[in-house]
Design a protein around this motif. Structure first.
Motif, mmCIF file in Angstrom:
data_model
loop_
_atom_site.group_PDB
_atom_site.id
_atom_site.type_symbol
_atom_site.label_atom_id
_atom_site.label_comp_id
_atom_site.label_asym_id
_atom_site.label_seq_id
_atom_site.Cartn_x
_atom_site.Cartn_y
_atom_site.Cartn_z
ATOM 1 N N GLN A 27 0.817 -1.217 0.000
ATOM 2 C CA GLN A 27 0.000 0.000 0.000
ATOM 3 C C GLN A 27 0.852 1.270 0.000
ATOM 4 O O GLN A 27 0.486 2.266 -0.631
ATOM 5 N N SER A 183 -8.282 -8.330 -6.257
ATOM 6 C CA SER A 183 -8.266 -6.869 -6.326
ATOM 7 C C SER A 183 -9.135 -6.321 -5.200
ATOM 8 O O SER A 183 -10.343 -6.571 -5.161
ATOM 9 N N ASP A 185 -9.959 -2.858 -2.685
ATOM 10 C CA ASP A 185 -9.835 -1.435 -2.414
ATOM 11 C C ASP A 185 -9.784 -1.234 -0.902
ATOM 12 O O ASP A 185 -10.793 -1.380 -0.209
ATOM 13 N N GLN A 188 -12.043 1.870 0.468
ATOM 14 C CA GLN A 188 -13.466 1.571 0.607
ATOM 15 C C GLN A 188 -13.712 0.211 1.250
ATOM 16 O O GLN A 188 -14.850 -0.149 1.543
ATOM 17 N N THR A 192 -12.906 -5.550 -5.459
ATOM 18 C CA THR A 192 -13.304 -4.923 -6.722
ATOM 19 C C THR A 192 -13.341 -5.915 -7.876
ATOM 20 O O THR A 192 -14.097 -5.738 -8.828
#
Length: 246
Positions: A27, A183, A185, A188, A192
């Motif tokens: 990240q 994947s 996020d 949020q 995804t």
């Protein structure tokens, strides 16, 4: 009872640390890469991201509280003859299987487009550079180096999988490697996209990479094997693209 509780807490702590060793460098690399490569082509962005991630992983490995050298993390040339013997057999089998699988599956699907970007010379060069060289160094440093190294002290028990033996820590590192192909996020906090077939392949290959790591004590085998798997598929996809778009 207290000893069992302590062992359980140590195991949970080790697993948590291993997961953080994946998520935090990844990240941070995402945020840093976005500042210099946002809006660039996919494989340019991925190359910068993985190089930043590799630098972060090496920095974490060098922290003195681990009490390890880079050689202990797998950056060495131990058992290189055994490594190349295993790689030779793997490469032949992988090239035959993966090429047939990709060609047949694309033929059955009516030859869909195999590239997710415009096939310019620059884009293809970044694509090849990433898949043939960068991906193996960056991802193996993280998953068979840092993540596996964080897990192994508490999960060293060996599991017999009939064809070979691998540590519980090795299996867990393959699971984390598989999860890294989902994947997600983190802002949020939602998935995804997910490809079940990709997850199966990632787990199986993750087991093979960690088997190489445990048998040789080195990251050389996993790095080369990872570059071979991804690089050979890249070349097949490019060939299919050029032959079906003549």
């Amino acid at each position: 009872m207290e000893r069992k509780r302590f062992a359980w807490l140590m195991s949970v702590g080790s697993l948590t640390l291993a997961i953080l060793c994946w998520i935090i460098p990844d990240q941070i690399a995402v945020r840093l890469t976005d500042t210099v490569a946002e809006g660039k082509t996919k494989y340019y962005w991925l190359t910068i991201h993985h190089l930043v991630q590799l630098g972060l992983v090496l920095g974490i490995m060098l922290l003195p509280w681990w009490g390890k050298s880079l050689s202990d993390w797998g950056w060495n040339l131990k058992n290189k003859d055994q490594t190349f013997k295993i790689l030779k057999a793997f490469t032949i089998g992988w090239l035959i299987f993966s090429t047939l699988f990709v060609v047949i599956s694309n033929w059955v699907s009516g030859w869909p487009e195999t590239l997710a970007f415009q096939a310019t010379k620059q884009n293809i060069a970044w694509y090849l550079f990433f898949e043939l060289i960068i991906v193996g160094f960056a991802e193996e440093a993280m998953f068979r180096g840092l993540v596996y190294g964080a897990l192994k002290p508490q999960f060293s028990m060996m599991v017999d999988l009939k064809l070979f033996q691998v540590s519980v820590g090795g299996i867990l590192s393959a699971v984390i490697f598989m999860l890294a192909h989902v994947s997600f996020d983190f802002i949020q906090f939602k998935v995804t996209s997910v490809d079940p077939m990709q997850l199966v392949v990632a787990f199986v290959l993750g087991l093979f990479y960690v088997l190489l790591r445990e048998r040789t004590g080195s990251l050389v085998g996993p790095i080369l094997a990872h570059n071979i798997t991804d690089g050979s598929l890249t070349i097949v996809y490019l060939l299919i693209h050029f032959f079906t778009n003549r």
